[in-house]
Design a protein around this motif. Structure first.
Motif, PDB file in Angstrom:
ATOM      1  N   LEU A 240       0.844  -1.197   0.000  1.00 11.72           N
ATOM      2  CA  LEU A 240       0.000   0.000   0.000  1.00 11.72           C
ATOM      3  C   LEU A 240       0.879   1.247   0.000  1.00 11.72           C
ATOM      4  N   ASP A 241       0.795   2.020  -1.068  1.00 11.16           N
ATOM      5  CA  ASP A 241       1.587   3.240  -1.176  1.00 11.16           C
ATOM      6  C   ASP A 241       0.984   4.352  -0.312  1.00 11.16           C
ATOM      7  N   VAL A 242       1.804   4.901   0.556  1.00 10.29           N
ATOM      8  CA  VAL A 242       1.410   6.064   1.350  1.00 10.29           C
ATOM      9  C   VAL A 242       2.504   7.103   1.089  1.00 10.29           C
ATOM     10  N   ASP A 243       2.500   7.618  -0.124  1.00  7.97           N
ATOM     11  CA  ASP A 243       3.652   8.401  -0.590  1.00  7.97           C
ATOM     12  C   ASP A 243       3.284   9.706  -1.281  1.00  7.97           C
ATOM     13  N   GLY A 244       2.058  10.163  -1.061  1.00  5.43           N
ATOM     14  CA  GLY A 244       1.639  11.423  -1.676  1.00  5.43           C
ATOM     15  C   GLY A 244       1.553  11.356  -3.186  1.00  5.43           C
TER      16      GLY A 244
END
Length: 254
Positions: A240-244
């Motif tokens: 899960l990308d949590v990178d803006g």
């Protein structure tokens, strides 16, 4: 407080600062009993005291995860004991980031990166996942990184180690998922607590992203709560990308 993790027992490695600390605090606020693990007794006590002051449950277990099976197994045993005999949630967050180029990375540094970032979570998962399965299930959350999938010229060995962690996430999902243990990963972008009034070099890395700024540790912590909770019961093997939006979208100025 919604207490989505009420009654759960969690171990968070590297939990004395930044993302790890935010995850430990978020888990405790959602009702989990959390083992805060790290190398610094002083910083660990600070995290635990803060959690307890807010009515949460937390204990500190010191560990130097040097990549040896012995160190990981020792942490697994002590954490399970402190938590009353078992671990329901494991967050493999501890890691190091030497920002060297390929030619500036010596063999000792390379080996240490892989020892801490890959071997330590490998043997910790090996020690904890089977017990989770025997107890009826659990959740494991690994920390990847945006630089594992988007080329970046510094911290090359680190980038490859996080790629290994993301591959392990998918492999472990197939190995332990059928036995009731969900394994997923989070891939943060540039995330840190900023000092008010100071310009951080990391800001430049977030130029051209939808978010357009550095992320806060609590953003990753919120995602970790989701993956650890029953709300993610049908989620296996994802990163899960949590990178803006760093790895998925580019904003072009008009």
């Amino acid at each position: 407080m919604s207490e989505r993790l009420r009654g759960k027992r969690a171990l968070v490695t590297g939990a004395t600062s930044n993302i790890g600390r935010a995850i430990a605090e978020a888990f405790a606020s959602e009702g989990a009993h959390v083992v805060v693990s790290g190398r610094s007794v002083e910083r660990g006590a600070d995290v635990v005291d803060g959690i307890r002051a807010r009515g949460g449950r937390a204990d500190f277990v010191r560990a130097d995860l040097d990549g040896s099976a012995e160190a990981s197994q020792g942490l697994a045993r002590e954490a399970a004991s402190v938590l009353g005999g078992g671990i329901d949630i494991l967050v493999n967050n501890a890691g190091i980031f030497p920002g060297d180029s390929t030619t500036d990375t010596d063999e000792k540094t390379f080996d240490r990166i892989y020892a801490v970032n890959v071997k330590a979570p490998f043997f910790l998962t090996a020690a904890i996942a089977p017990a989770m399965a025997e107890a009826g299930g659990g959740a494991i959350i690994n920390l990847g990184s945006w630089v594992a999938r988007l080329g970046f010229p510094l911290g090359v060995a680190y980038s490859s180690s996080k790629g290994a962690v993301e591959t392990l996430t998918r492999a472990w999902a197939t190995e332990f998922g059928p036995r009731g243990v969900r394994v997923n990963a989070l891939s943060p972008g540039v995330v840190k607590d900023l000092v008010p009034g100071e310009v951080d070099p990391g800001e430049a890395m977030m130029n051209g992203t939808p978010a357009g700024r550095i992320g806060e540790p609590r953003a990753v912590a919120h995602a970790a709560v989701y993956l650890a909770s029953d709300e993610a019961a049908f989620v296996h093997g994802v990163v899960l990308d949590v990178d803006g939006g760093r790895t998925t979208a580019a904003v072009i100025a008009a």
